[in-house]
Design an enzyme around this catalytic site. Sequence first.
Site, PDB file in Angstrom:
ATOM      1  N   GLU A  65      10.463   3.731  11.103  1.00  0.00           N
ATOM      2  CA  GLU A  65       9.651   3.031  12.100  1.00  0.00           C
ATOM      3  C   GLU A  65      10.353   1.810  12.701  1.00  0.00           C
ATOM      4  O   GLU A  65       9.950   0.660  12.482  1.00  0.00           O
ATOM      5  CB  GLU A  65       8.321   2.606  11.480  1.00  0.00           C
ATOM      6  CG  GLU A  65       7.499   3.777  11.005  1.00  0.00           C
ATOM      7  CD  GLU A  65       6.103   3.402  10.536  1.00  0.00           C
ATOM      8  OE1 GLU A  65       5.909   2.251  10.129  1.00  0.00           O
ATOM      9  OE2 GLU A  65       5.236   4.272  10.574  1.00  0.00           O
ATOM     10  N   GLU A  75       4.240  11.344   9.321  1.00  0.00           N
ATOM     11  CA  GLU A  75       3.345  10.631   8.401  1.00  0.00           C
ATOM     12  C   GLU A  75       1.940  10.586   8.971  1.00  0.00           C
ATOM     13  O   GLU A  75       1.760  10.297  10.162  1.00  0.00           O
ATOM     14  CB  GLU A  75       3.762   9.161   8.249  1.00  0.00           C
ATOM     15  CG  GLU A  75       4.985   8.885   7.460  1.00  0.00           C
ATOM     16  CD  GLU A  75       5.222   7.373   7.347  1.00  0.00           C
ATOM     17  OE1 GLU A  75       4.257   6.592   7.405  1.00  0.00           O
ATOM     18  OE2 GLU A  75       6.400   6.999   7.228  1.00  0.00           O
TER      19      GLU A  75
HETATM   20  C1  GLA Z   1       3.934   3.461   7.944  1.00  0.00           C
HETATM   21  C2  GLA Z   1       5.134   3.460   7.030  1.00  0.00           C
HETATM   22  C3  GLA Z   1       4.804   3.815   5.628  1.00  0.00           C
HETATM   23  C4  GLA Z   1       3.505   3.191   5.193  1.00  0.00           C
HETATM   24  C5  GLA Z   1       2.418   3.583   6.136  1.00  0.00           C
HETATM   25  C6  GLA Z   1       1.081   3.008   5.764  1.00  0.00           C
HETATM   26  O1  GLA Z   1       3.734   4.606   8.641  1.00  0.00           O
HETATM   27  O2  GLA Z   1       6.177   4.269   7.484  1.00  0.00           O
HETATM   28  O3  GLA Z   1       5.854   3.369   4.833  1.00  0.00           O
HETATM   29  O4  GLA Z   1       3.630   1.808   5.172  1.00  0.00           O
HETATM   30  O5  GLA Z   1       2.723   3.096   7.409  1.00  0.00           O
HETATM   31  O6  GLA Z   1       0.066   3.545   6.554  1.00  0.00           O
END
Ligand code: GLA
Length: 654
Positions: A143, A296
């Site tokens: 991210e 995710e």
């Molecule tokens: C992001 C991160 C994860 C986690 C999630 C929590 O997507 O990539 O590591 O912190 O958020 O929702």
Amino acid sequence: MLFFGGDYNPEQWPQEVWAEDVALMRQAGVTMVSLGVFAWSHLEPEEGRFTFDWLDRIMDLLHDGGIKVALATPTASPPPWFTLAHPEGLPVTADGVRLTHGSRDTYCVSAPAYRAAARRIAAELAGRYARHPALALWHVHNEYGTDCRCDLTAEAFRSWLRKKHGDLDALNESWTTAFWSQRYSDWAQIMPPRATQYLPNPAHVLDFRRFLSDELLGAFTEQRDLLRAASPVVPITTNFVQGGWVSVDHARWASEVDVVAVDHYPAAAGIEGEAETAFGGDLARGWAGGEWLLMETAPNLIYTPGRMHAKEPGRLTRHSLNYVARGSRGAMYFQWRQPRGGAELFHSALVPHAGPDSPVFREAVGLGRALKALAPHAGGTVEARVAVGWDAPSWWALQGGGLPAADIDYPAAVQQAHRALYRAGVATDFVFPGREGFGAGLTAYRIVVLPHLFLISDESAAALREFVAGGGHLVVGHLSGIADPAGRIRLGGYPGAFRDVLGVRVVEWRPLAPGTTIALDNGDQGVRWSERVETAGAETVVGYAGDVLAGAPAITRNRFGKGVAWYVSPGLDDDALRRLLERVAAEAGVTPVLPGLPPGVEAVRQGDLVFLFNHGGTPGMVPLPGPGSNAVTGRAVTGPVTVQPGGVLVWRPA
Ligand code: GLA
């Protein structure tokens, strides 16, 4: 294959748990895990000393279990030794506070020491695992989006500005530095936006966000290139995240990754969350120009500030298949096993604290089975004749102070337009006015909707004009076409970029106070926003009926060439916007995916498949276009068919 799995952090667990993990993954039908996302301090416990033995073992264990790996470079979370050795690699906030380690994402992307350390660990991983049989995908970083305002960032920002503007005169002109005596006479005077006395210069802030997007992209591409050199056939991605703080223009980044991977966390409980899921899936498909991967999402409890809420039974499956229906090549989660400690210890997981004897794990097992059965049939094209515009720089420009209303909310405006089409049952794509090939791509659509497209270039405005002249239907909402890409107003009446095609001229903005509305002459109420509109060729379809605007045009329709351009001056509520867009769709000959759906039932067509989701609380009877079968169970299904409350049916024609 459809990917099914999630972030897996074996470094958080003793080795006894690993064998159980792999056994449970097999039970659930997991096909891929993301490994090592935050494992830097376990892979390089001190500068230049690498400990790959544990990763070797888990890669082999996963391979033996038939599970593929999306191997991450752990560069989103430098270890404590890094920050002590290279304090200049720590980020500095706009207030001048240098952050310290103790969380994650604590680095300055412009710091040479950080970049070198990131390249080194990525190169070590590439050298060691490029040929590992479990490796299916490189997952670079996590991210991208971290922001820093330090002196190293200042230097990098200045070089970026020199390339963009050429000379200081051009920069001064572009930033309107004549306002408040901000004229720069030396590049060294330019800083990243830092805490200042009152409102900052919006053009300065906007260029900084564009710079940061490019700077972060540079950090991604240097890792990508060294991974590619080590393993030319293994695809490379990084997971995109959305949020107001993220200075990443994903529409532009999409062409730099082999697979667009997206993290998406719909936050709303109940039926609202379904429209959000659809929005995330459609936007990701737009970035990708087709297939993408949900990297995710939350399996259960959704981690939002205030109060987490749990998914109702069946929702994990419905959400996951909804992303698949919208083009995702699978469904991956954050995370596989819920951690015992750490900052996100209550974030949900496929294997929760309760263990596998739990509703979420049981649902995951069923989902794994469904994805396996669906895999041979999935992957067709999702076709849409309607597109909504999305533009990260317009979002950034509408985040500043000094705007006419504090509640201007770019993503909310775009989501509302998408939601109205979603509720109308119409398949929707996204288009990106700042992306190369924007004009050529418009030929695929009958309707283009532009909410809050504040900034637009002359070329993109011309492409939209041509789209309408050629027979397209354009719907422009307020706050669109207002400024050039530098954020300078297009003069002569709003929306300067679209006055001719819309046949209107807006001479005054009249934002509405929170909680107040303005009557419209069709019985609807305008919300949030009103304007004094003058027609210049357009017909008035709906007029304002209240306040000083009584009798003035509110919603207009203009014939332009072979097409039609609508202007929607007031903010509308969801129902009014849906009704308006249904009318536009009917005029443009755009029909819902499946007509006659009962309330709460959603249909998505992907190639030959029709995905039916019943988000409501009662059984939904759905007419089907002919004989076919359930793509998951293989059973014959000929319409009309009943989709159970909370259920999904994937129909495949015979
Ligand atoms: C992001 C991160 C994860 C986690 C999630 C929590 O997507 O990539 O590591 O912190 O958020 O929702």
